[in-house]
Design a protein around this motif. Structure first.
Motif, PDB file in Angstrom:
ATOM      1  N   VAL A   1     -72.362 -16.616  -7.271  1.00 21.02           N
ATOM      2  CA  VAL A   1     -72.965 -15.451  -6.611  1.00 21.02           C
ATOM      3  C   VAL A   1     -72.728 -15.513  -5.106  1.00 21.02           C
ATOM      4  N   LEU A   2     -72.861 -16.704  -4.531  1.00 20.39           N
ATOM      5  CA  LEU A   2     -72.605 -16.858  -3.094  1.00 20.39           C
ATOM      6  C   LEU A   2     -71.154 -16.490  -2.775  1.00 20.39           C
ATOM      7  N   SER A   3     -70.222 -16.866  -3.647  1.00 22.57           N
ATOM      8  CA  SER A   3     -68.811 -16.534  -3.407  1.00 22.57           C
ATOM      9  C   SER A   3     -68.595 -15.025  -3.389  1.00 22.57           C
ATOM     10  N   LEU A   4     -69.327 -14.302  -4.220  1.00 17.39           N
ATOM     11  CA  LEU A   4     -69.194 -12.842  -4.240  1.00 17.39           C
ATOM     12  C   LEU A   4     -69.731 -12.229  -2.951  1.00 17.39           C
ATOM     13  N   TYR A   5     -70.866 -12.726  -2.493  1.00 15.06           N
ATOM     14  CA  TYR A   5     -71.424 -12.215  -1.241  1.00 15.06           C
ATOM     15  C   TYR A   5     -70.456 -12.448  -0.081  1.00 15.06           C
ATOM     16  N   PHE A   6     -69.905 -13.644  -0.019  1.00 14.63           N
ATOM     17  CA  PHE A   6     -69.002 -13.945   1.088  1.00 14.63           C
ATOM     18  C   PHE A   6     -67.640 -13.289   0.908  1.00 14.63           C
ATOM     19  N   LEU A   7     -67.238 -13.029  -0.334  1.00 13.17           N
ATOM     20  CA  LEU A   7     -66.010 -12.274  -0.548  1.00 13.17           C
ATOM     21  C   LEU A   7     -66.166 -10.864   0.007  1.00 13.17           C
ATOM     22  N   GLY A   8     -67.335 -10.264  -0.191  1.00 12.30           N
ATOM     23  CA  GLY A   8     -67.592  -8.950   0.391  1.00 12.30           C
ATOM     24  C   GLY A   8     -67.458  -8.978   1.906  1.00 12.30           C
ATOM     25  N   ILE A   9     -67.965 -10.042   2.532  1.00 12.17           N
ATOM     26  CA  ILE A   9     -67.866 -10.171   3.991  1.00 12.17           C
ATOM     27  C   ILE A   9     -66.412 -10.350   4.410  1.00 12.17           C
ATOM     28  N   VAL A  10     -65.668 -11.185   3.673  1.00 10.82           N
ATOM     29  CA  VAL A  10     -64.256 -11.418   4.003  1.00 10.82           C
ATOM     30  C   VAL A  10     -63.455 -10.124   3.904  1.00 10.82           C
ATOM     31  N   VAL A  11     -63.662  -9.364   2.832  1.00 14.83           N
ATOM     32  CA  VAL A  11     -62.962  -8.083   2.678  1.00 14.83           C
ATOM     33  C   VAL A  11     -63.336  -7.135   3.809  1.00 14.83           C
ATOM     34  N   ALA A  12     -64.618  -7.109   4.163  1.00 13.62           N
ATOM     35  CA  ALA A  12     -65.064  -6.236   5.250  1.00 13.62           C
ATOM     36  C   ALA A  12     -64.390  -6.624   6.563  1.00 13.62           C
ATOM     37  N   LEU A  13     -64.288  -7.918   6.846  1.00 12.75           N
ATOM     38  CA  LEU A  13     -63.651  -8.357   8.089  1.00 12.75           C
ATOM     39  C   LEU A  13     -62.154  -8.032   8.094  1.00 12.75           C
ATOM     40  N   ALA A  14     -61.510  -8.197   6.947  1.00 13.12           N
ATOM     41  CA  ALA A  14     -60.085  -7.855   6.861  1.00 13.12           C
ATOM     42  C   ALA A  14     -59.879  -6.360   7.095  1.00 13.12           C
ATOM     43  N   MET A  15     -60.737  -5.549   6.497  1.00 15.07           N
ATOM     44  CA  MET A  15     -60.660  -4.100   6.722  1.00 15.07           C
ATOM     45  C   MET A  15     -60.942  -3.766   8.183  1.00 15.07           C
ATOM     46  N   ALA A  16     -61.893  -4.499   8.796  1.00 20.13           N
ATOM     47  CA  ALA A  16     -62.230  -4.261  10.202  1.00 20.13           C
ATOM     48  C   ALA A  16     -61.024  -4.508  11.092  1.00 20.13           C
ATOM     49  N   LYS A  17     -60.256  -5.554  10.780  1.00 17.68           N
ATOM     50  CA  LYS A  17     -59.057  -5.835  11.571  1.00 17.68           C
ATOM     51  C   LYS A  17     -58.059  -4.694  11.452  1.00 17.68           C
ATOM     52  N   GLY A  18     -57.918  -4.161  10.246  1.00 20.05           N
ATOM     53  CA  GLY A  18     -57.029  -3.016  10.060  1.00 20.05           C
ATOM     54  C   GLY A  18     -57.498  -1.801  10.831  1.00 20.05           C
ATOM     55  N   TYR A  19     -58.812  -1.544  10.785  1.00 21.17           N
ATOM     56  CA  TYR A  19     -59.357  -0.410  11.531  1.00 21.17           C
ATOM     57  C   TYR A  19     -59.205  -0.613  13.037  1.00 21.17           C
ATOM     58  N   GLN A  20     -59.337  -1.874  13.492  1.00 18.10           N
ATOM     59  CA  GLN A  20     -59.173  -2.154  14.916  1.00 18.10           C
ATOM     60  C   GLN A  20     -57.779  -1.740  15.383  1.00 18.10           C
ATOM     61  N   LEU A  21     -56.781  -2.032  14.577  1.00 17.55           N
ATOM     62  CA  LEU A  21     -55.412  -1.653  14.923  1.00 17.55           C
ATOM     63  C   LEU A  21     -55.212  -0.138  14.797  1.00 17.55           C
ATOM     64  N   ALA A  22     -55.785   0.438  13.738  1.00 17.30           N
ATOM     65  CA  ALA A  22     -55.610   1.874  13.514  1.00 17.30           C
ATOM     66  C   ALA A  22     -56.299   2.713  14.578  1.00 17.30           C
ATOM     67  N   PHE A  23     -57.494   2.267  15.020  1.00 17.55           N
ATOM     68  CA  PHE A  23     -58.257   3.019  16.015  1.00 17.55           C
ATOM     69  C   PHE A  23     -57.953   2.583  17.450  1.00 17.55           C
ATOM     70  N   HIS A  24     -57.022   1.619  17.593  1.00 15.25           N
ATOM     71  CA  HIS A  24     -56.617   1.138  18.929  1.00 15.25           C
ATOM     72  C   HIS A  24     -57.792   0.609  19.729  1.00 15.25           C
ATOM     73  N   LEU A  25     -58.649  -0.190  19.060  1.00 14.63           N
ATOM     74  CA  LEU A  25     -59.762  -0.824  19.762  1.00 14.63           C
ATOM     75  C   LEU A  25     -59.243  -2.073  20.462  1.00 14.63           C
ATOM     76  N   LYS A  26     -59.282  -2.067  21.794  1.00 14.19           N
ATOM     77  CA  LYS A  26     -58.765  -3.193  22.561  1.00 14.19           C
ATOM     78  C   LYS A  26     -59.866  -4.161  22.968  1.00 14.19           C
ATOM     79  N   ALA A  27     -61.103  -3.679  23.007  1.00 14.73           N
ATOM     80  CA  ALA A  27     -62.226  -4.554  23.387  1.00 14.73           C
ATOM     81  C   ALA A  27     -63.484  -4.024  22.736  1.00 14.73           C
ATOM     82  N   THR A  28     -64.390  -4.920  22.410  1.00 15.59           N
ATOM     83  CA  THR A  28     -65.653  -4.520  21.802  1.00 15.59           C
ATOM     84  C   THR A  28     -66.725  -4.408  22.865  1.00 15.59           C
TER      85      THR A  28
END
Length: 661
Positions: A450-477
């Motif tokens: 169950v813990l692996s599933l929770y953290f897999l959700g976080i990992v997928v979210a972070l990977a998607m966030a990196k893609g969105y960062q490039l797509a939205f041209h976010l240079k700084a938070t």
């Protein structure tokens, strides 16, 4: 009806005090933005209503939730302001206090967490502080109810004998001259005190006030805006306030001769916020939560409840309905459909409530703020920051509230990204499904799976966030600032109330959405295109499941019943369990677990869990995404993209895993 507005910095115990003073319970947490909208309760023993506004550092809002407070003061005209501060952090808290006092509304200043003050090298001379601020001051420790009764009495008295605030700071000559001119032109419309407050806030570049001035056509202010900014009035106002706070505290502070500094918080933080050890400790704490929920407490309690519901209760219901002469069709619907379906979901209530109790303990102790701080560096690498971590963690309870909590993020693109990531967090609705499969295939490692599933959700979210960062041209938070409260022993009553507040939604769904979904699934499993049928393989549910089954074979699903149940999960994830119980014509959780052994392998079971973790958000979450983004496009994108991600990842896990099994 008289109104009291509660205002204060985040983590001053404002909402806890609200709960003690009113008949209404509001959610309590230890991070900025936990109150994302105003909460309203009735003051004990009074017709007065009390409004708990979001925690803010200033009336100049940066986020949507902070704007709620300024808008409220502009439009609601409360009879009294209860300004809650952290007694040991007044240098930071008094900036908001000054802004509230300048509004002219009567203010009662509360020095909360007074016990923390006694652990510092300084005490406060309250008469001197009250004289400098020209307002009433009360001390409390809301967590232990210390001073709350005296504050309650003071509020009743202040409502009966209101006295406007006469506090007024003297600003530099150029600012005062501009204020005098603005007040003269505004007083035909507003009182002199409110006119001065409006002008000060306008000069301080409060955007909410400037928007208000434009809407109300306050040309006395709008035509001079450029001149105010050119002369640097905003900086001069801030410096004047800071200088006043410094001199006030110097006059009011006294050395504490009995100080015994409590270094416990500092010593704990050396470990839990450590750059290297912080994340492993965070993972370990969550592993312990899942051990409690699935191995040590939650699962045994769920098994007892399941035995009771699927045995004596079902037998009693069948006997009662037979005695009453109920039609076989109706009896089958009530017992095989509603009782077994809804009851099969309710058996997981112990696990869910144990998990929520653990989360409430982490919040009330002060750790959750540290978790946001620890993850900030990781989030920065993916184009977000610790401020996004908070809505994602809230999403573990419910994705709907997680999406709503993004209102605390001031940057629009960061907020949109966090909204799109929130559905990947494993909400409590998925827990019943996890519990079934880990009991069937991973009985010795339930918490780890169950813990692996929770953290897999976080990992997928972070990977998607990196893609969105490039797509939205976010240079700084944006910058991430969070209060780190003192550690406290959690209060039992707050833990119980917090657990119920988080878990009651699951119980309510059992009586509404899950009930309706179970009835619908039972009807579809007993109806064919030609009417009623006793052959479930010819039913409408079977037709739909068999039609889509080829799509799910690549990820290891070979039963149309499972496919049909996944479709109902779009309504609410909890209905997946109830649907499978009905579609397999079983009496409860234990029978369903036994059935799985012939349908899945551990690999295909895990790939299905990954799909359930990530695929289309429920209807409520999709509706909330539309409301928060104001766009149907982003709602549809969230649903489609999450399905594609879930399908791709689950298929990869099954296909690659099959090469080694």
């Amino acid at each position: 009806m008289p109104t009291i507005a509660l205002l204060g910095n985040p983590n001053t115990g404002k909402t806890t005090l609200f709960n003690e003073l009113t008949d209404t319970y509001a959610y309590v947490g230890n991070w900025t933005g936990v109150t994302v909208d105003k909460k309203i309760g009735q003051l004990h023993g009074s017709p007065a209503k009390m409004v708990d506004l979001p925690g803010i550092y200033s009336l100049n809002p940066l986020t949507k939730d902070e704007a709620v407070a300024t808008d409220y003061l502009l439009t609601a005209n409360p009879n009294l302001i209860l300004n809650v501060t952290n007694a040991s952090q007044l240098k930071r808290n008094l900036l908001l206090t000054i802004e509230l006092l300048e509004s002219g509304t009567p203010v009662v200043l509360v020095l909360n967490m007074i016990d923390d003050l006694y652990q510092t090298p300084y005490l406060l001379d309250l008469p001197t502080l009250a004289q400098r601020l020209n307002c009433q001051i009360k001390t409390t420790n809301a967590r232990n109810k210390q001073g709350v009764a005296a504050l309650h009495q003071r509020l009743l008295t202040s409502l009966d004998q209101p006295a406007s605030s006469t506090f007024q700071l003297t600003y530099p000559a150029a600012v005062e001259q501009a204020l005098a001119t603005a007040v003269t032109r505004l007083t035909p419309r507003y009182s002199a005190t409110f006119s001065r407050w409006l002008a000060i806030q306008f000069m301080a570049q409060n955007q909410t006030i400037r928007d208000y001035a434009q809407q109300q056509h306050l040309q006395a202010l709008t035509t001079a805006a450029a001149d105010y900014d050119r002369q640097g009035f905003e900086r001069q106002i801030f410096q004047t306030r800071q200088a006043f706070i410094t001199t006030t505290l110097q006059a009011a502070q006294r050395l504490n001769p009995d100080v015994r500094a409590n270094h416990l918080t500092q010593r704990i933080d050396e470990w839990v916020t450590h750059p290297l050890l912080g994340l492993p400790i965070f993972v370990g704490i969550f592993w312990l939560m899942f051990k409690l929920s699935f191995d040590w407490i939650g699962t045994p309690a769920s098994n007892l409840l399941n035995t009771w519901l699927s045995g004596p209760i079902t037998d009693w219901a069948n006997h009662l309905l037979s005695t009453l002469g109920t039609l076989p069709f109706l009896q089958a619907l009530l017992v095989d459909g509603i009782l077994n379906g809804v009851g099969g979901v309710l058996t997981f209530v112990p696990q869910i409530f144990v998990l929520f109790a653990c989360i409430s303990i982490l919040e009330d102790s002060g750790y959750m703020a540290r978790a946001a701080l620890v993850t900030d560096r990781l989030m920065q690498a993916f184009g977000l920051n610790g401020k996004s971590f908070i809505p994602l963690i809230i999403g573990f309870g419910c994705n709907v509230t997680g999406v709503m909590a993004t209102r605390t993020i001031e940057q629009p693109k960061e907020r949109l990204i966090t909204i799109l990531l929130s559905p990947f967090m494993s909400c409590s609705a998925r827990l019943p499904i996890y519990s079934l499969f880990v009991a069937a295939f991973f009985s010795r490692h339930q918490a780890v799976i169950v813990l692996s599933l929770y953290f897999l959700g976080i990992v997928v979210a972070l990977a998607m966030a990196k893609g969105y960062q490039l797509a939205f041209h976010l240079k700084a938070t944006s910058d991430f600032i969070i209060e780190l409260p003192q550690y406290h022993l959690p209060r039992v009553d707050l833990i119980l109330r917090g657990t119920w507040d988080k878990g009651k939604g699951f119980v309510k769904k059992a009586g509404t959405v899950i009930f309706a979904g179970t009835v619908l699934v039972w009807l579809l499993s007993n109806l064919s295109w030609h009417g009623m049928t006793t052959d479930i393989d010819q039913s409408l549910a079977a037709n739909l499941g068999q039609l889509l089954l080829p799509l799910f074979i690549p990820l290891g699903v070979r039963s149309w019943q499972v496919v049909s149940a996944l479709i109902t999960g779009v309504m609410a994830k909890e209905t997946i369990t109830a649907s499978m119980i009905v579609l397999f014509h079983l009496s409860g959780q234990t029978a369903l677990v036994a059935t799985f052994s012939g349908l899945f392998t551990p690999l295909s079971a895990y790939s299905l869990l990954v799909f359930i973790l990530l695929y289309i958000p429920c209807f409520s979450t999709l509706a909330t995404i539309k409301a928060e983004t104001g766009s149907t496009k982003w709602m549809l994108y969230s649903g489609i993209s999450s399905f594609l991600v879930a399908y791709a990842l689950a298929t990869i896990i099954f296909q690659v895993g099959s090469l080694f099994v």
